[in-house]
Motif scaffolding. Sequence first.
Motif, PDB file in Angstrom:
ATOM      1  N   ASN A 155      31.950  60.634  42.379  1.00 45.28           N
ATOM      2  CA  ASN A 155      31.297  61.197  41.019  1.00 45.28           C
ATOM      3  C   ASN A 155      31.213  60.230  40.017  1.00 45.28           C
ATOM      4  N   THR A 156      32.210  59.410  39.978  1.00 38.15           N
ATOM      5  CA  THR A 156      32.162  58.304  38.840  1.00 38.15           C
ATOM      6  C   THR A 156      30.974  57.361  39.234  1.00 38.15           C
ATOM      7  N   ILE A 157      31.076  56.897  40.321  1.00 40.29           N
ATOM      8  CA  ILE A 157      29.896  55.807  40.760  1.00 40.29           C
ATOM      9  C   ILE A 157      28.879  56.274  40.566  1.00 40.29           C
ATOM     10  N   SER A 158      28.410  57.439  41.267  1.00 43.99           N
ATOM     11  CA  SER A 158      26.930  57.819  41.252  1.00 43.99           C
ATOM     12  C   SER A 158      26.315  58.122  40.119  1.00 43.99           C
ATOM     13  N   ASN A 159      27.159  58.232  38.950  1.00 43.91           N
ATOM     14  CA  ASN A 159      26.357  58.097  37.575  1.00 43.91           C
ATOM     15  C   ASN A 159      25.779  56.679  37.247  1.00 43.91           C
ATOM     16  N   VAL A 160      25.903  55.604  37.948  1.00 45.14           N
ATOM     17  CA  VAL A 160      25.281  54.380  37.752  1.00 45.14           C
ATOM     18  C   VAL A 160      23.497  54.660  37.978  1.00 45.14           C
ATOM     19  N   SER A 161      23.340  55.973  38.758  1.00 45.18           N
ATOM     20  CA  SER A 161      21.945  56.185  38.866  1.00 45.18           C
ATOM     21  C   SER A 161      21.149  56.470  37.383  1.00 45.18           C
ATOM     22  N   PHE A 162      21.876  56.798  36.650  1.00 41.55           N
ATOM     23  CA  PHE A 162      21.387  57.086  35.256  1.00 41.55           C
ATOM     24  C   PHE A 162      20.889  55.602  34.500  1.00 41.55           C
ATOM     25  N   PHE A 163      21.644  54.859  34.880  1.00 42.15           N
ATOM     26  CA  PHE A 163      21.290  53.491  34.082  1.00 42.15           C
ATOM     27  C   PHE A 163      20.175  52.936  34.781  1.00 42.15           C
ATOM     28  N   VAL A 164      19.713  53.344  36.076  1.00 44.05           N
ATOM     29  CA  VAL A 164      18.373  52.902  36.593  1.00 44.05           C
ATOM     30  C   VAL A 164      17.281  53.865  36.187  1.00 44.05           C
ATOM     31  N   LEU A 165      17.454  55.197  36.180  1.00 47.97           N
ATOM     32  CA  LEU A 165      16.625  56.034  35.747  1.00 47.97           C
ATOM     33  C   LEU A 165      16.094  55.955  34.378  1.00 47.97           C
ATOM     34  N   SER A 166      17.051  55.668  33.519  1.00 48.71           N
ATOM     35  CA  SER A 166      16.676  55.351  31.919  1.00 48.71           C
ATOM     36  C   SER A 166      15.333  54.455  31.864  1.00 48.71           C
ATOM     37  N   PRO A 167      15.628  53.173  32.319  1.00 54.49           N
ATOM     38  CA  PRO A 167      14.591  52.127  31.985  1.00 54.49           C
ATOM     39  C   PRO A 167      13.305  52.310  33.010  1.00 54.49           C
TER      40      PRO A 167
ATOM     41  N   LYS B   8      -0.337  76.680  38.523  1.00 52.21           N
ATOM     42  CA  LYS B   8      -1.563  76.034  37.845  1.00 52.21           C
ATOM     43  C   LYS B   8      -1.657  74.303  38.353  1.00 52.21           C
ATOM     44  N   HIS B   9      -0.632  73.946  38.392  1.00 54.11           N
ATOM     45  CA  HIS B   9      -0.509  72.413  38.358  1.00 54.11           C
ATOM     46  C   HIS B   9       0.086  71.886  39.934  1.00 54.11           C
ATOM     47  N   VAL B  10      -0.057  70.885  40.110  1.00 51.95           N
ATOM     48  CA  VAL B  10       0.288  70.224  41.491  1.00 51.95           C
ATOM     49  C   VAL B  10       1.992  70.473  41.522  1.00 51.95           C
ATOM     50  N   LEU B  11       2.247  70.549  42.910  1.00 49.11           N
ATOM     51  CA  LEU B  11       3.857  70.855  43.168  1.00 49.11           C
ATOM     52  C   LEU B  11       4.472  69.481  42.943  1.00 49.11           C
ATOM     53  N   ILE B  12       5.790  69.535  42.255  1.00 45.80           N
ATOM     54  CA  ILE B  12       6.470  68.563  42.315  1.00 45.80           C
ATOM     55  C   ILE B  12       8.067  68.711  42.144  1.00 45.80           C
ATOM     56  N   ALA B  13       8.752  68.100  43.001  1.00 47.42           N
ATOM     57  CA  ALA B  13       9.861  68.272  43.611  1.00 47.42           C
ATOM     58  C   ALA B  13      10.732  68.499  42.344  1.00 47.42           C
ATOM     59  N   MET B  14      11.623  69.288  42.466  1.00 46.89           N
ATOM     60  CA  MET B  14      12.448  69.810  41.231  1.00 46.89           C
ATOM     61  C   MET B  14      13.993  69.013  41.280  1.00 46.89           C
ATOM     62  N   SER B  15      14.077  68.187  40.678  1.00 44.24           N
ATOM     63  CA  SER B  15      15.320  67.358  40.676  1.00 44.24           C
ATOM     64  C   SER B  15      15.320  66.513  39.369  1.00 44.24           C
ATOM     65  N   LEU B  16      16.186  66.083  38.781  1.00 44.90           N
ATOM     66  CA  LEU B  16      16.480  65.183  37.614  1.00 44.90           C
ATOM     67  C   LEU B  16      15.435  64.104  37.549  1.00 44.90           C
ATOM     68  N   LEU B  17      15.275  63.227  38.693  1.00 52.98           N
ATOM     69  CA  LEU B  17      14.464  62.266  39.010  1.00 52.98           C
ATOM     70  C   LEU B  17      12.961  62.789  38.549  1.00 52.98           C
ATOM     71  N   TYR B  18      12.526  64.002  38.941  1.00 49.48           N
ATOM     72  CA  TYR B  18      11.246  64.299  38.773  1.00 49.48           C
ATOM     73  C   TYR B  18      10.803  65.332  37.674  1.00 49.48           C
ATOM     74  N   CYS B  19      11.806  65.685  36.862  1.00 50.67           N
ATOM     75  CA  CYS B  19      11.715  66.538  35.918  1.00 50.67           C
ATOM     76  C   CYS B  19      10.893  65.815  34.713  1.00 50.67           C
ATOM     77  N   CYS B  20      11.227  64.821  34.312  1.00 53.86           N
ATOM     78  CA  CYS B  20      10.482  64.055  33.380  1.00 53.86           C
ATOM     79  C   CYS B  20       9.002  63.829  33.684  1.00 53.86           C
ATOM     80  N   PRO B  21       8.537  63.343  34.621  1.00 61.22           N
ATOM     81  CA  PRO B  21       7.147  63.111  35.098  1.00 61.22           C
ATOM     82  C   PRO B  21       6.539  64.741  34.791  1.00 61.22           C
ATOM     83  N   LEU B  22       7.120  65.808  35.440  1.00 57.76           N
ATOM     84  CA  LEU B  22       6.605  67.007  35.195  1.00 57.76           C
ATOM     85  C   LEU B  22       6.391  67.361  33.817  1.00 57.76           C
ATOM     86  N   VAL B  23       7.338  67.293  32.802  1.00 57.53           N
ATOM     87  CA  VAL B  23       7.082  67.609  31.529  1.00 57.53           C
ATOM     88  C   VAL B  23       6.072  66.712  30.840  1.00 57.53           C
TER      89      VAL B  23
END
Length: 217
Positions: free
Chosen positions: A30-42, A162-177
């Motif tokens: 659970n600790t190591i998996s949070n490295v993904s946030f450091f990739v997602l942000s930039p 009304k809009h295109v279907l985008i997968a629902m996960s954290l990685l995809y939420c920001c492009p959605l909004v």
Amino acid sequence: MPSVFSYQSAEVDWCEGNFEHSTVIAEYYNTISNVSFFVLSPALLYLNRQYRQQRALPLYFVSGLLFCVGIFSMYFHMTLSYVGQLLDELSILWTLAVAYSFWYPRVYFPRCIKSRKHFFWLSGVTTVISTLMSFIKPALNAYVLNCIAFHLLYLTWCELKKHVLIAMSLLYCCPLVIYFDVNYEMPSFKPKLGYWPSDSWPVVVPYVALEESHKQC
């Protein structure tokens, strides 16, 4: 009474076994998996650079908060401390609140809200109250986060009609909004979904590109 900074002083303990792979990290994976946030942000900033040129503030804010979520979540799962739990949950709460404030579509504003500025104040006051209450009863924060999650699911369901279907996960939420924000708030541009590295790959990262609308004479 253990210190609020002590190992395993948190009110919750996830299903992963504690200290199985390290003597200093309580929940290793659970600790190591949070490295993904450091990739997602930039990555969020880079892939949506056209949108960033038009609306830099919300993207920088959310990207910075996602980075904080990674730091605090890593600290929490490493120590399972009470302070770590609060920082982890509050960073998620504030990230969602800021995203709401900037990107919640005007068409869904309550009738009593007349402008984006008023919505900022409503979101801010609600988040501050929830933050203060979480120091009294940390479990309250979990209920607030669940309420936000259910509302996001409802909003997404409404928009996906009304809009295109985008997968629902954290990685995809920001492009959605961001897609909705351009659609509602930036009428001079037309949002277009792009996929990195290529739309032919089985796993892709979506982003929003902006096309200038061509006026018809």
